[in-house]
Write a protein that holds these residues in place. Sequence first.
Motif, mmCIF file in Angstrom:
data_model
loop_
_atom_site.group_PDB
_atom_site.id
_atom_site.type_symbol
_atom_site.label_atom_id
_atom_site.label_comp_id
_atom_site.label_asym_id
_atom_site.label_seq_id
_atom_site.Cartn_x
_atom_site.Cartn_y
_atom_site.Cartn_z
ATOM 1 N N SER A 207 -1.443 37.240 -4.912
ATOM 2 C CA SER A 207 -1.067 37.047 -3.325
ATOM 3 C C SER A 207 -1.877 38.153 -2.571
ATOM 4 N N PRO A 210 -0.502 37.519 3.587
ATOM 5 C CA PRO A 210 0.327 36.396 3.595
ATOM 6 C C PRO A 210 -0.320 35.219 2.765
ATOM 7 N N GLU A 229 -3.127 28.323 6.968
ATOM 8 C CA GLU A 229 -3.508 29.733 6.267
ATOM 9 C C GLU A 229 -4.375 30.758 6.910
ATOM 10 N N GLN A 232 -2.699 32.454 9.608
ATOM 11 C CA GLN A 232 -1.861 33.617 9.090
ATOM 12 C C GLN A 232 -2.393 34.694 8.909
ATOM 13 N N PHE A 236 -2.229 38.103 10.819
ATOM 14 C CA PHE A 236 -1.352 39.404 9.998
ATOM 15 C C PHE A 236 -1.727 40.683 10.557
#
Length: 242
Positions: A207, A210, A229, A232, A236
Motif C-alpha cells: 500500500s 490510501p 481511487e 482518494q 489524501f
Amino acid sequence: MRIDKLLSNIGYGSRKEVKKILKNGQVTVNGNIVKDAKFHVDPIVDSVYLFGEKVQYREFIYLMMNKPAGVISATEDDRDETVIDLLNDEEAVFSPFPVGRLDKDTEGLLLLTNDGKLAHQLLSPKKKVPKKYFAVINSPVTEDDVAAFGKGVTLDDGYETKPGKLTILKSGEYSDIELTITEGKFHQVKRMFEAVGKKVVYLKRISMGPLLLDDTLENGQYRELTEEEVLQLKEFSPKEQD
C-alpha cells in the motif's frame, strides 16, 4: 495544443499516422474539417471529431502496477527492462513515470502517472505518506525488534530513521512481517532490518497512502485507477512535518 499532438497523445497513432488521417479529411474541429497538423485546439473547449466520433480528451493517466522482480522503476534504461516497457502503447503514449521507486528485486504496488502535481504531493519529504510492505526475514523477528522500529533505528550511514510500525505475522526460521514507514530512503526496509542484525529475503509493497495493491493483479500486470481511487489520492492529506 497542436491537433496532431492531441490525437497522438490519446492513442490515435504516431504523429506521422495522424497527419495522414488529417490529410484525408477525417478530423473536424467545431464542425470544420481540419487538415493542417499544426492547427491549434483547446481540448477542453473545442469539439473535436475523428471518423465521425467525438474525441474524448484526457490530460492525465493513473496506473496501478504490481511490479515484478527484475524490472527497474525508471522510464528508460540501456541495460534493464523498465516498468514503462511493460505498458501497452495506449498507456505509454501518455508518457507516465513511476511515482517513487521500488528496488529491482522488490515486487508490489507502483503508481505510474503523468500528473506531476500529484506525484509531488505523494513524494514530498515534508509529507507523511505511509507505505506498507510485506517482507520475509531470514531469522526470528521479536518484540524487541518491534520496539526498536517503533523508536527508529540507525542505518549503516548513521541516519536515524523515523519510527516505523512493525507487525509480526509469523516468527520462526523465516519470519513474515508487515512494516509501515513514512520515508523512502535508498533500500530503507532492507537497511532497517540489517540494523537489527537480520536480512530481508523477499519484499513486496502492498500500500501507499490510501492506495491498496489490487490482489487480482499478477506480477507485471497493471490497471487504471478507478475514479474513486484517484479522488482518494488527491484528497489524501497527511500532516506536514516541521
